[in-house]
Scaffold this motif. Structure first.
Motif, PDB file in Angstrom:
ATOM      1  N   PRO A  79       0.815  -1.223   0.000  1.00  0.00           N
ATOM      2  CA  PRO A  79       0.000   0.000   0.000  1.00  0.00           C
ATOM      3  C   PRO A  79       0.853   1.280   0.000  1.00  0.00           C
ATOM      4  CG  PRO A  79      -0.924  -1.587   1.524  1.00  0.00           C
ATOM      5  CD  PRO A  79       0.408  -2.135   1.084  1.00  0.00           C
ATOM      6  N   PHE A  80       1.996   1.237   0.687  1.00  0.00           N
ATOM      7  CA  PHE A  80       2.834   2.429   0.695  1.00  0.00           C
ATOM      8  C   PHE A  80       3.507   2.631  -0.665  1.00  0.00           C
ATOM      9  CE2 PHE A  80       6.634   4.962   1.961  1.00  0.00           C
ATOM     10  CZ  PHE A  80       5.931   6.107   2.278  1.00  0.00           C
ATOM     11  N   ALA A  81       3.887   1.548  -1.327  1.00  0.00           N
ATOM     12  CA  ALA A  81       4.442   1.668  -2.682  1.00  0.00           C
ATOM     13  C   ALA A  81       3.402   2.295  -3.614  1.00  0.00           C
ATOM     14  CB  ALA A  81       4.886   0.307  -3.195  1.00  0.00           C
ATOM     15  N   LEU A  82       2.156   1.899  -3.445  1.00  0.00           N
ATOM     16  CA  LEU A  82       1.089   2.479  -4.266  1.00  0.00           C
ATOM     17  C   LEU A  82       0.895   3.969  -3.954  1.00  0.00           C
ATOM     18  CD1 LEU A  82      -1.496  -0.454  -4.039  1.00  0.00           C
ATOM     19  CD2 LEU A  82       0.069   0.077  -5.940  1.00  0.00           C
ATOM     20  N   GLU A  83       1.071   4.335  -2.685  1.00  0.00           N
ATOM     21  CA  GLU A  83       0.992   5.750  -2.298  1.00  0.00           C
ATOM     22  C   GLU A  83       2.133   6.550  -2.935  1.00  0.00           C
ATOM     23  OE1 GLU A  83      -0.161   9.328  -0.510  1.00  0.00           O
ATOM     24  OE2 GLU A  83      -1.286   7.461  -0.751  1.00  0.00           O
ATOM     25  N   LEU A  84       3.322   5.977  -2.929  1.00  0.00           N
ATOM     26  CA  LEU A  84       4.452   6.648  -3.577  1.00  0.00           C
ATOM     27  C   LEU A  84       4.174   6.855  -5.058  1.00  0.00           C
ATOM     28  CD1 LEU A  84       7.462   4.774  -1.913  1.00  0.00           C
ATOM     29  CD2 LEU A  84       6.562   7.054  -1.350  1.00  0.00           C
ATOM     30  N   TRP A 132       6.216   9.791  -6.831  1.00  0.00           N
ATOM     31  CA  TRP A 132       7.522   9.755  -6.186  1.00  0.00           C
ATOM     32  C   TRP A 132       8.310   8.519  -6.592  1.00  0.00           C
ATOM     33  CZ3 TRP A 132       6.177  11.475  -0.489  1.00  0.00           C
ATOM     34  CH2 TRP A 132       5.881  12.842  -0.496  1.00  0.00           C
ATOM     35  N   LEU A 133       7.785   7.723  -7.499  1.00  0.00           N
ATOM     36  CA  LEU A 133       8.555   6.635  -8.103  1.00  0.00           C
ATOM     37  C   LEU A 133       8.922   7.091  -9.512  1.00  0.00           C
ATOM     38  CD1 LEU A 133       6.469   3.536  -6.963  1.00  0.00           C
ATOM     39  CD2 LEU A 133       8.530   4.502  -5.912  1.00  0.00           C
ATOM     40  N   GLY A 134      10.159   6.853  -9.888  1.00  0.00           N
ATOM     41  CA  GLY A 134      10.617   7.305 -11.203  1.00  0.00           C
ATOM     42  C   GLY A 134      10.719   8.815 -11.298  1.00  0.00           C
ATOM     43  N   MET A 135      10.911   9.460 -10.168  1.00  0.00           N
ATOM     44  CA  MET A 135      10.946  10.934 -10.143  1.00  0.00           C
ATOM     45  C   MET A 135      11.960  11.510 -11.127  1.00  0.00           C
ATOM     46  SD  MET A 135      10.721  11.774  -6.056  1.00  0.00           S
ATOM     47  CE  MET A 135      10.663  13.562  -6.234  1.00  0.00           C
ATOM     48  N   THR A 136      13.128  10.883 -11.212  1.00  0.00           N
ATOM     49  CA  THR A 136      14.206  11.435 -12.039  1.00  0.00           C
ATOM     50  C   THR A 136      14.279  10.787 -13.419  1.00  0.00           C
ATOM     51  OG1 THR A 136      15.813   9.851 -11.161  1.00  0.00           O
ATOM     52  CG2 THR A 136      15.599  11.963 -10.006  1.00  0.00           C
ATOM     53  N   TRP A 137      13.424   9.826 -13.676  1.00  0.00           N
ATOM     54  CA  TRP A 137      13.444   9.160 -14.981  1.00  0.00           C
ATOM     55  C   TRP A 137      12.961  10.122 -16.056  1.00  0.00           C
ATOM     56  CZ3 TRP A 137      10.702   3.801 -14.169  1.00  0.00           C
ATOM     57  CH2 TRP A 137      11.333   3.105 -13.144  1.00  0.00           C
ATOM     58  N   PRO A 138      13.363   9.881 -17.294  1.00  0.00           N
ATOM     59  CA  PRO A 138      12.888  10.740 -18.389  1.00  0.00           C
ATOM     60  C   PRO A 138      11.366  10.696 -18.533  1.00  0.00           C
ATOM     61  CG  PRO A 138      14.655   9.282 -19.133  1.00  0.00           C
ATOM     62  CD  PRO A 138      14.282   8.839 -17.758  1.00  0.00           C
ATOM     63  N   VAL A 139      10.782  11.813 -18.865  1.00  0.00           N
ATOM     64  CA  VAL A 139       9.339  11.909 -19.064  1.00  0.00           C
ATOM     65  C   VAL A 139       8.896  10.943 -20.162  1.00  0.00           C
ATOM     66  CG1 VAL A 139       7.468  13.478 -19.767  1.00  0.00           C
ATOM     67  CG2 VAL A 139       9.268  14.279 -18.230  1.00  0.00           C
ATOM     68  N   GLN A 189      17.258   1.260  -8.564  1.00  0.00           N
ATOM     69  CA  GLN A 189      18.292   0.555  -9.297  1.00  0.00           C
ATOM     70  C   GLN A 189      17.801  -0.131 -10.565  1.00  0.00           C
ATOM     71  OE1 GLN A 189      19.406  -0.762  -5.370  1.00  0.00           O
ATOM     72  NE2 GLN A 189      21.529  -0.724  -6.042  1.00  0.00           N
ATOM     73  N   MET A 190      16.715  -0.881 -10.475  1.00  0.00           N
ATOM     74  CA  MET A 190      16.307  -1.658 -11.645  1.00  0.00           C
ATOM     75  C   MET A 190      15.733  -0.777 -12.748  1.00  0.00           C
ATOM     76  SD  MET A 190      17.580  -4.343 -10.649  1.00  0.00           S
ATOM     77  CE  MET A 190      17.304  -5.078 -12.236  1.00  0.00           C
ATOM     78  N   GLY A 191      14.913   0.183 -12.390  1.00  0.00           N
ATOM     79  CA  GLY A 191      14.376   1.083 -13.407  1.00  0.00           C
ATOM     80  C   GLY A 191      15.459   1.812 -14.178  1.00  0.00           C
ATOM     81  N   PRO A 192      16.390   2.482 -13.482  1.00  0.00           N
ATOM     82  CA  PRO A 192      17.464   3.149 -14.206  1.00  0.00           C
ATOM     83  C   PRO A 192      18.328   2.184 -15.036  1.00  0.00           C
ATOM     84  CG  PRO A 192      17.276   4.087 -12.030  1.00  0.00           C
ATOM     85  CD  PRO A 192      16.363   2.882 -12.064  1.00  0.00           C
ATOM     86  N   GLY A 236       5.063  -1.163 -14.275  1.00  0.00           N
ATOM     87  CA  GLY A 236       4.808  -1.738 -12.956  1.00  0.00           C
ATOM     88  C   GLY A 236       5.627  -1.077 -11.866  1.00  0.00           C
ATOM     89  N   ILE A 237       6.862  -0.702 -12.202  1.00  0.00           N
ATOM     90  CA  ILE A 237       7.699  -0.003 -11.229  1.00  0.00           C
ATOM     91  C   ILE A 237       7.079   1.355 -10.904  1.00  0.00           C
ATOM     92  CG2 ILE A 237       9.947   1.087 -10.861  1.00  0.00           C
ATOM     93  CD1 ILE A 237      11.173  -1.208 -12.565  1.00  0.00           C
ATOM     94  N   LEU A 238       6.674   2.080 -11.933  1.00  0.00           N
ATOM     95  CA  LEU A 238       6.090   3.402 -11.741  1.00  0.00           C
ATOM     96  C   LEU A 238       4.740   3.347 -11.027  1.00  0.00           C
ATOM     97  CD1 LEU A 238       6.986   4.932 -15.203  1.00  0.00           C
ATOM     98  CD2 LEU A 238       7.990   5.555 -12.986  1.00  0.00           C
ATOM     99  N   GLU A 239       4.017   2.246 -11.186  1.00  0.00           N
ATOM    100  CA  GLU A 239       2.709   2.074 -10.534  1.00  0.00           C
ATOM    101  C   GLU A 239       2.839   1.559  -9.106  1.00  0.00           C
ATOM    102  OE1 GLU A 239       0.941  -0.697 -13.216  1.00  0.00           O
ATOM    103  OE2 GLU A 239       0.665   0.809 -14.797  1.00  0.00           O
ATOM    104  N   GLY A 240       4.048   1.145  -8.709  1.00  0.00           N
ATOM    105  CA  GLY A 240       4.259   0.617  -7.364  1.00  0.00           C
ATOM    106  C   GLY A 240       3.785  -0.814  -7.194  1.00  0.00           C
ATOM    107  N   THR A 241       3.552  -1.509  -8.301  1.00  0.00           N
ATOM    108  CA  THR A 241       3.047  -2.881  -8.233  1.00  0.00           C
ATOM    109  C   THR A 241       4.128  -3.918  -8.483  1.00  0.00           C
ATOM    110  OG1 THR A 241       2.421  -2.828 -10.580  1.00  0.00           O
ATOM    111  CG2 THR A 241       0.727  -2.189  -8.963  1.00  0.00           C
TER     112      THR A 241
END
Length: 144
Positions: free
Chosen positions: A41-46, A51-58, A93-96, A113-118
């Motif tokens: 649930p907290f990953a889903l909140e992020l 707040w997940l993938g904040m620095t990743w390219p748009v 780590q894995m996303g970048p 899935g990473i960006l969705e917190g799932t």
């Protein structure tokens, strides 16, 4: 040199601290480590807060935000014991890694899935004769 944060970053810092404290208050476990608790649930909140993938390219679905913002958010979350483990390795780590080295198909498959917190990931590190125990690394000297 002035090391103080500008107002918008102070607001982000305060928000992250408040969110982290609320999550830590209801976390199932508190471990004596910097990365506490696995809470989907907290990953889903992020994810909801982007707040997940904040620095990743748009273009890859990320926020395109400066690294200082991610640092501020996760420094606050970790400092108050928020349960970040469900999203930590995937986001940090894995996303970048997928963004830099993954095929387009891998990116399409795993990044959402990473960006969705799932999607949660783990990593393994190894040093000779030490596993992931950096403190177990030995050195020696030979007089020549």
């Amino acid at each position: 040199m002035d090391f103080s944060l500008p107002g918008d970053l102070l607001e982000l810092q305060a928000e992250a601290r408040e969110v982290g404290l609320a999550a830590a208050a209801v976390a199932a476990t508190i471990d004596a480590t910097w990365m506490v608790g696995f809470a989907r649930p907290f990953a889903l909140e992020l994810a909801k807060r982007r707040w997940l993938g904040m620095t990743w390219p748009v273009e890859a679905g990320g926020g395109g935000r400066p690294a200082i913002e991610r640092l501020i958010v996760f420094e606050q979350l970790i400092s108050v014991g928020a349960p970040v483990a469900a999203a930590w390795f995937a986001d940090r780590q894995m996303g970048p890694t997928l963004l830099q080295f993954g095929t387009p198909e891998q990116q399409r498959t795993y990044l959402p899935g990473i960006l969705e917190g799932t999607s949660s990931w783990a990593i393994g590190m190894s040093e000779p004769d030490a596993g992931s125990n950096v403190a177990g690394i030995r050195t020696r000297a030979e007089r020549e």
